[in-house]
Structure formats: C-alpha cells, structure tokens
Design an enzyme around this catalytic site. Sequence first.
Site, PDB file in Angstrom:
ATOM      1  N   ASN A  23      33.868  30.249  40.962  1.00 23.70           N
ATOM      2  CA  ASN A  23      33.044  30.014  39.777  1.00 23.70           C
ATOM      3  C   ASN A  23      32.123  28.810  39.930  1.00 23.70           C
ATOM      4  OD1 ASN A  23      34.112  32.230  38.485  1.00 23.70           O
ATOM      5  ND2 ASN A  23      35.662  31.073  37.370  1.00 23.70           N
ATOM      6  N   CYS A 116      33.872  42.039  35.013  1.00 26.97           N
ATOM      7  CA  CYS A 116      35.069  42.462  34.286  1.00 26.97           C
ATOM      8  C   CYS A 116      34.706  42.952  32.886  1.00 26.97           C
ATOM      9  CB  CYS A 116      36.056  41.297  34.167  1.00 26.97           C
ATOM     10  SG  CYS A 116      36.797  40.811  35.732  1.00 26.97           S
ATOM     11  N   ASP A 306      41.004  32.034  31.746  1.00 25.85           N
ATOM     12  CA  ASP A 306      41.268  32.738  33.005  1.00 25.85           C
ATOM     13  C   ASP A 306      42.722  32.622  33.456  1.00 25.85           C
ATOM     14  OD1 ASP A 306      38.748  33.751  33.269  1.00 25.85           O
ATOM     15  OD2 ASP A 306      38.073  32.334  34.791  1.00 25.85           O
ATOM     16  N   ILE A 328      38.736  32.854  23.288  1.00 25.66           N
ATOM     17  CA  ILE A 328      37.485  32.838  24.042  1.00 25.66           C
ATOM     18  C   ILE A 328      36.863  34.228  24.130  1.00 25.66           C
ATOM     19  CG2 ILE A 328      36.384  32.221  26.226  1.00 25.66           C
ATOM     20  CD1 ILE A 328      37.471  29.838  24.674  1.00 25.66           C
TER      21      ILE A 328
END
Length: 422
Positions: A23, A116, A306, A328
């Site tokens: 990321n 995703c 995550d 989130i």
Amino acid sequence: MDRFTIKGPVKLQGEVEISGSKNAALPILMATLLTDEKCVLNRVPNLRDIRTTFKLLEVLGKKVEYNNGTAVITKNKELNSILPYELVKQMRASFWVAGPLLARLKHTQIPLPGGCAIGVRPVDIHLQGFKKFGAAESTKKGDVVISADELKPAKIVLRFPSVGATINIMMCASLIPGKTIIENAAKEPEVEDLICALKTMGAQISIDSKGRIIVEGKKTLGSMTHTVVADRIETGTFILAAAATKGDVVIKNCVPEHNDILLENLKDAGFGVSVGQGRIHITAPSNGKIKPVGIRTMPYPGFATDLQAPYMVLLCVADGGSDITEDIFENRYMHAPELVRMGADITIEKTMAKVKGVKELSGANVMASDLRGGAALVIAALCAAGDTVIDRVYHIDRGYENIEAKFAALGAKIVRDNPLKD
C-alpha cells in the site's frame, strides 16, 4: 485457479521477515509519472498488484525494470493520458494515476477501477479535490474524464480522511505552483512514506501541528531514490497468526509502532508481547486462555480495517464472546460465512459482528472472496483440526509476498496447487 491445502492445527514457531508495503509501494510507483527523470524504488514486493502497476506505467509511457525487489522506472515515450479497462479493472489503486496525469497533462480518462469487492468505495472525494484545483469532471462510455485548462493551488477539506484521496490530491498538488492545504487528511504510514518519496524528487511537503498537509507545488520534479516502508498489514497478519495458533514467533524487519493498537489489544488478551528495534516477539498466554477483546475499525492510528478479518479469527478461538464493529467499509464481513463453515460462532448485525469463541475450528472447503478475508482463512486453517482447502487464493496473492513459504518456515503444512492443471 490456484488453491491452498492446509493441515492443522499447528502452533507457529520461529522467525519471519516482513516485505515492503504494497500500500506504500503502489502510490510511490504512480508518483513516478510526475517526472521524466529516473526513479529507483527499493524493497518493492513481488505481488500481483505491483505487476499490474508496472503494466500500467508501461502503457502510460514508462520503461520498468524489476529485479530482486528493486524497480527502476525511466521515460520510454511521451505520457499517455488514457488507461485501458483491461488493466484498471484488476486493481482499485489504478485510479491513483489520476493526480499525476492531471498535473502533467491537464487531462486523463480512466475507467472506474476494480479490486476487492468491499462495499461502496467511491472516488468522489478524489474528484472533489481535483475540482478545487479547477478541473472539470465528466463521463464517457463508463470512463471518468478529468480535465482542466489551468490548475491552481487550493485549500481542500476532505469529508473523510480517505487514504486514496489524500494520496491523489497530494501528488497532483506537488506540480501545481503555490500553496495547497489538505485538511482532514489521512495519517496512515503509507501516506507518510509517499511524502518521503516525493521529497526525494524535490517536492516541498510538510505536516503542520493540526495534521494538515501543506504542499508548496513546483513546476517540475526530479529523480527519485527511495526504500519502501515495511508492510504493517503483513506484520499484523503474522502477529495474529502467531496469536491465534498460540505460537512463539518473532516478526523481523517491521515497524512495531505502526501496529500499536493491535499489540495493546493482544496484551489485554493475555499474550506476551516484546518489542525491539524493528522486531516483535509474540508468545501465547501463560494460562493458555485467550481473553476476548473487541475492536472497532477506525482510520489510522485506530484499528486497521485491513486487519479486521484476521482479528476475527483470533476471536473465534478466544475464551468467551466479543464484538467487532466495522466503521470503514460496507460489506466487509464476507469471510464470516466461510469461518462459520469451519465451525465458528459468528452473528452479523449490520456493521457489527458478534463472535463467540469455540473450543476448536474444523477443516473445510472454503473460498477467499477478498484479500484480507483470504488471509483470515489461512489463519483459521492453521488453527483448525484437519485439512482446509482454500480456493481463489489469487485474492491473497494481491497483497502477500511468498505467503505459503513464510508460513511453511514457521511450521505450517501448506501446499499450493491448481487442480485444473493436474
């Protein structure tokens, strides 16, 4: 499609080294579009999303050489402002080229991205920022078209501290002469790593005492040399794998403070947590029991969304019940039904998951539906009695480098195969 077959249960033992952050690497690779000069990026993980980004850069006019974790990006031809759907559909982060291309060419045309399938993940915050710079937005055959005659610095207040929007707006602002102020910006370590990389190119960026990002834009930027920060999500995944299996694992080449909240939760749950320079040591609770500690996902420095799925596995094998609240993303409990197939006791109520620990999970045939949910299934399989077969591991390959080799080195019995090739 590849699958994993994992035989459990196992208590993980040993040491594991963490790769560079996917990321962080992705936006830094996109940032090379801000210059025609040579850019060298070290500790780049060999992942599916990274390879897709290399292809994107090449389509847009760059030459990419990748060897042993080092990517060298140079100019090959003039920049192209239009992206092909075939590449963009594979990865949501592809939209991060919008900022650099808008800054360089004053125009870009990008299909809405893939990645995703986690609820509604809109790009409206990005577009609102570009409009503040003077850009106009339209749609053309399913593509987003962003263009401007002239871009001007602006004060931009994000309605939510979106990592992607912060990244995109900051990259664009770095080539708009004058002062841009980004309020309510994301504070994630990946944003800070991008700032460090942009500074090596000559960008002038700072964070003030109020957490605002201040960008003094330049007309041009130069070359880049940068080493990607350790992957805090991979770090957290191995922390949780060690904890859920009641193992004894040392995680090396990481940044412990990037997982402070997770480590505090594990201490509260009874685990031994020892932190040193670039390393974390996790040991099982002395009484053998895992105290259930609930979580609520939040922007950094809160609990990372995550890591919600891997953390759910820990709660599945804890002694008692607890709750997870996902604040989130929508629809980020797609792994829960697969865990239930393995014997977990989970009830979903809108954004909350109520988890009751069970004595033992059982091996089953399950399917990864997204990256982090797939990682959670691997951890569950390590805890479960018997064989677990995980299909669609291509989701996992998007974010974890050599995951089966790393787990095997810790004692896991994990095999990758493709039944269609047998």
